[in-house]
Motif scaffolding. Structure first.
Motif, PDB file in Angstrom:
ATOM      1  N   ALA A 154      -0.727  -6.190 -17.969  1.00 48.01           N
ATOM      2  CA  ALA A 154      -1.555  -7.360 -17.664  1.00 48.01           C
ATOM      3  C   ALA A 154      -2.495  -7.642 -18.825  1.00 48.01           C
ATOM      4  CB  ALA A 154      -2.365  -7.122 -16.392  1.00 48.01           C
ATOM      5  N   VAL A 155      -2.862  -8.902 -18.918  1.00 47.49           N
ATOM      6  CA  VAL A 155      -3.982  -9.259 -19.791  1.00 47.49           C
ATOM      7  C   VAL A 155      -5.198  -9.227 -18.888  1.00 47.49           C
ATOM      8  CG1 VAL A 155      -5.017 -11.022 -21.245  1.00 47.49           C
ATOM      9  CG2 VAL A 155      -2.545 -10.645 -21.322  1.00 47.49           C
ATOM     10  N   PHE A 173      -8.708  -3.559 -10.278  1.00 51.89           N
ATOM     11  CA  PHE A 173      -8.599  -4.756 -11.110  1.00 51.89           C
ATOM     12  C   PHE A 173      -8.718  -5.971 -10.205  1.00 51.89           C
ATOM     13  CE2 PHE A 173      -6.039  -1.355 -12.945  1.00 51.89           C
ATOM     14  CZ  PHE A 173      -6.579  -1.259 -14.217  1.00 51.89           C
ATOM     15  N   GLN A 174      -9.805  -6.702 -10.350  1.00 50.99           N
ATOM     16  CA  GLN A 174      -9.991  -7.925  -9.563  1.00 50.99           C
ATOM     17  C   GLN A 174      -8.955  -8.951 -10.016  1.00 50.99           C
ATOM     18  OE1 GLN A 174     -12.075  -8.123  -6.983  1.00 50.99           O
ATOM     19  NE2 GLN A 174     -12.693  -6.019  -7.415  1.00 50.99           N
ATOM     20  N   LEU A 175      -8.369  -9.674  -9.070  1.00 51.64           N
ATOM     21  CA  LEU A 175      -7.332 -10.642  -9.423  1.00 51.64           C
ATOM     22  C   LEU A 175      -7.879 -11.727 -10.347  1.00 51.64           C
ATOM     23  CD1 LEU A 175      -5.333 -11.069  -6.090  1.00 51.64           C
ATOM     24  CD2 LEU A 175      -4.814  -9.625  -8.048  1.00 51.64           C
ATOM     25  N   GLY A 176      -9.143 -12.086 -10.187  1.00 53.77           N
ATOM     26  CA  GLY A 176      -9.751 -13.104 -11.043  1.00 53.77           C
ATOM     27  C   GLY A 176      -9.875 -12.671 -12.496  1.00 53.77           C
ATOM     28  N   ASP A 177      -9.852 -11.367 -12.758  1.00 50.18           N
ATOM     29  CA  ASP A 177      -9.954 -10.848 -14.126  1.00 50.18           C
ATOM     30  C   ASP A 177      -8.598 -10.763 -14.822  1.00 50.18           C
ATOM     31  OD1 ASP A 177     -12.661 -10.561 -13.762  1.00 50.18           O
ATOM     32  OD2 ASP A 177     -12.543  -8.422 -13.272  1.00 50.18           O
ATOM     33  N   LEU A 178      -7.516 -10.962 -14.089  1.00 51.25           N
ATOM     34  CA  LEU A 178      -6.170 -10.864 -14.657  1.00 51.25           C
ATOM     35  C   LEU A 178      -5.716 -12.246 -15.120  1.00 51.25           C
ATOM     36  CD1 LEU A 178      -4.516  -8.537 -12.005  1.00 51.25           C
ATOM     37  CD2 LEU A 178      -5.377  -7.887 -14.240  1.00 51.25           C
ATOM     38  N   ARG A 228       0.849  -1.197   0.000  1.00 48.85           N
ATOM     39  CA  ARG A 228       0.000   0.000   0.000  1.00 48.85           C
ATOM     40  C   ARG A 228       0.879   1.239   0.000  1.00 48.85           C
ATOM     41  NH1 ARG A 228      -3.757   0.024   4.747  1.00 48.85           N
ATOM     42  NH2 ARG A 228      -5.067  -1.226   3.399  1.00 48.85           N
ATOM     43  N   ASP A 229       0.564   2.167  -0.887  1.00 47.87           N
ATOM     44  CA  ASP A 229       1.127   3.505  -0.857  1.00 47.87           C
ATOM     45  C   ASP A 229       0.001   4.448  -1.298  1.00 47.87           C
ATOM     46  OD1 ASP A 229       1.094   3.745  -3.702  1.00 47.87           O
ATOM     47  OD2 ASP A 229       3.190   3.208  -3.900  1.00 47.87           O
ATOM     48  N   PRO A 230       0.232   5.733  -1.387  1.00 48.89           N
ATOM     49  CA  PRO A 230      -0.875   6.643  -1.725  1.00 48.89           C
ATOM     50  C   PRO A 230      -1.543   6.363  -3.075  1.00 48.89           C
ATOM     51  CG  PRO A 230       0.933   7.891  -0.798  1.00 48.89           C
ATOM     52  CD  PRO A 230       1.435   6.484  -0.970  1.00 48.89           C
ATOM     53  N   ALA A 231      -0.841   5.737  -4.015  1.00 44.84           N
ATOM     54  CA  ALA A 231      -1.408   5.528  -5.353  1.00 44.84           C
ATOM     55  C   ALA A 231      -1.760   4.078  -5.652  1.00 44.84           C
ATOM     56  CB  ALA A 231      -0.442   6.026  -6.418  1.00 44.84           C
ATOM     57  N   VAL A 232      -1.152   3.128  -4.960  1.00 46.31           N
ATOM     58  CA  VAL A 232      -1.302   1.708  -5.292  1.00 46.31           C
ATOM     59  C   VAL A 232      -1.595   0.910  -4.024  1.00 46.31           C
ATOM     60  CG1 VAL A 232      -0.135  -0.326  -6.239  1.00 46.31           C
ATOM     61  CG2 VAL A 232       0.331   1.928  -7.204  1.00 46.31           C
ATOM     62  N   GLU A 233      -2.526  -0.022  -4.174  1.00 39.64           N
ATOM     63  CA  GLU A 233      -2.794  -0.980  -3.092  1.00 39.64           C
ATOM     64  C   GLU A 233      -2.998  -2.343  -3.729  1.00 39.64           C
ATOM     65  OE1 GLU A 233      -5.395  -0.867   0.823  1.00 39.64           O
ATOM     66  OE2 GLU A 233      -6.648  -1.150  -0.962  1.00 39.64           O
ATOM     67  N   ILE A 255      -6.213  -5.325  -7.267  1.00 43.02           N
ATOM     68  CA  ILE A 255      -5.145  -4.338  -7.374  1.00 43.02           C
ATOM     69  C   ILE A 255      -5.819  -2.993  -7.583  1.00 43.02           C
ATOM     70  CG2 ILE A 255      -3.124  -3.590  -8.670  1.00 43.02           C
ATOM     71  CD1 ILE A 255      -2.854  -6.516  -9.640  1.00 43.02           C
ATOM     72  N   HIS A 256      -5.544  -2.057  -6.696  1.00 42.84           N
ATOM     73  CA  HIS A 256      -6.100  -0.707  -6.788  1.00 42.84           C
ATOM     74  C   HIS A 256      -4.974   0.222  -7.229  1.00 42.84           C
ATOM     75  CE1 HIS A 256      -9.625  -1.928  -4.330  1.00 42.84           C
ATOM     76  NE2 HIS A 256      -8.739  -2.777  -3.839  1.00 42.84           N
ATOM     77  N   ILE A 257      -5.125   0.825  -8.409  1.00 41.60           N
ATOM     78  CA  ILE A 257      -4.122   1.754  -8.920  1.00 41.60           C
ATOM     79  C   ILE A 257      -4.842   3.058  -9.218  1.00 41.60           C
ATOM     80  CG2 ILE A 257      -2.450   2.227 -10.736  1.00 41.60           C
ATOM     81  CD1 ILE A 257      -2.121  -0.822 -11.007  1.00 41.60           C
ATOM     82  N   HIS A 258      -4.494   4.070  -8.442  1.00 43.65           N
ATOM     83  CA  HIS A 258      -5.192   5.353  -8.486  1.00 43.65           C
ATOM     84  C   HIS A 258      -6.681   5.086  -8.247  1.00 43.65           C
ATOM     85  CE1 HIS A 258      -1.471   7.297  -9.550  1.00 43.65           C
ATOM     86  NE2 HIS A 258      -1.308   6.447 -10.540  1.00 43.65           N
ATOM     87  N   ASP A 259      -7.554   5.392  -9.167  1.00 40.67           N
ATOM     88  CA  ASP A 259      -8.983   5.160  -8.950  1.00 40.67           C
ATOM     89  C   ASP A 259      -9.492   3.913  -9.665  1.00 40.67           C
ATOM     90  OD1 ASP A 259      -9.205   7.413  -7.377  1.00 40.67           O
ATOM     91  OD2 ASP A 259      -9.606   8.731  -9.093  1.00 40.67           O
ATOM     92  N   ARG A 260      -8.603   3.142 -10.250  1.00 42.79           N
ATOM     93  CA  ARG A 260      -9.007   1.938 -10.976  1.00 42.79           C
ATOM     94  C   ARG A 260      -8.838   0.717 -10.083  1.00 42.79           C
ATOM     95  NH1 ARG A 260      -5.321   2.121 -16.174  1.00 42.79           N
ATOM     96  NH2 ARG A 260      -3.841   1.855 -14.487  1.00 42.79           N
TER      97      ARG A 260
END
Length: 158
Positions: A125-126, A24-29, A6-11, A17-22
């Motif tokens: 990522a795909v 990505f569910q791990l199951g979708d990667l 975790r940092d201010p932009a990524v968790e 995976i949370h990157i800024h305001d996006r």
């Protein structure tokens, strides 16, 4: 839920995976990879700054050494020179004492520039069947922490 990074932009968590305001569910990667790309102008300036700091440290050390050699050389042949040398020597000692914080700052900046590196790193990522750039980072240490956390999260998820 486990938080891997975790940092201010990524968790990076055990579910997404949370990157800024996006998000990505791990199951979708389907697949995640990274690549290094050519350095951007900021990285090149950081490398030039690193060279300037290195040169400044070497030149400063050389000038200090030459100054001390000069002070010692002037006192060897002249017995009355001791009084004339004490004032410049006191100034040199004072400057060396004050140089500690400046040297500490310089060495910290130098270490920080080496930690960051000079290359840009991308995480791809795909995602839902298409290739997607997740993140571009120019801090090598931060990139490594983020990418390793994504790998751990994906390993645990599968």
């Amino acid at each position: 839920m486990i938080v891997y990074y975790r940092d201010p932009a990524v968790e990076v968590t055990s579910t997404a995976i949370h990157i800024h305001d996006r998000v990505f569910q791990l199951g979708d990667l389907e697949y995640v990879w990274h690549r290094e790309i050519t350095a951007d102008p900021r990285s090149m300036r950081r490398m030039a700054g690193r060279g300037a700091l290195n040169a400044g440290l070497v030149v400063g050390a050389a000038l200090t050494l030459l100054g001390l050699i000069y002070l010692v050389a002037t006192t060897v042949g002249d017995s009355g020179a001791a009084g004339r040398v004490l004032v410049p020597l006191a100034i040199v000692v004072l400057l060396v004492g004050l140089a500690g914080p400046a040297l500490e700052w310089t060495l910290h900046r130098l270490d920080h520039s080496y930690d960051q590196g000079i290359a840009m790193h991308e995480i791809w990522a795909v995602w839902r069947g298409r290739e997607l750039l997740l993140l571009r980072v120019n801090d090598e240490a931060r990139f490594g922490r983020i990418y390793r956390s994504i790998q751990r999260a994906l390993e645990q998820h599968r």
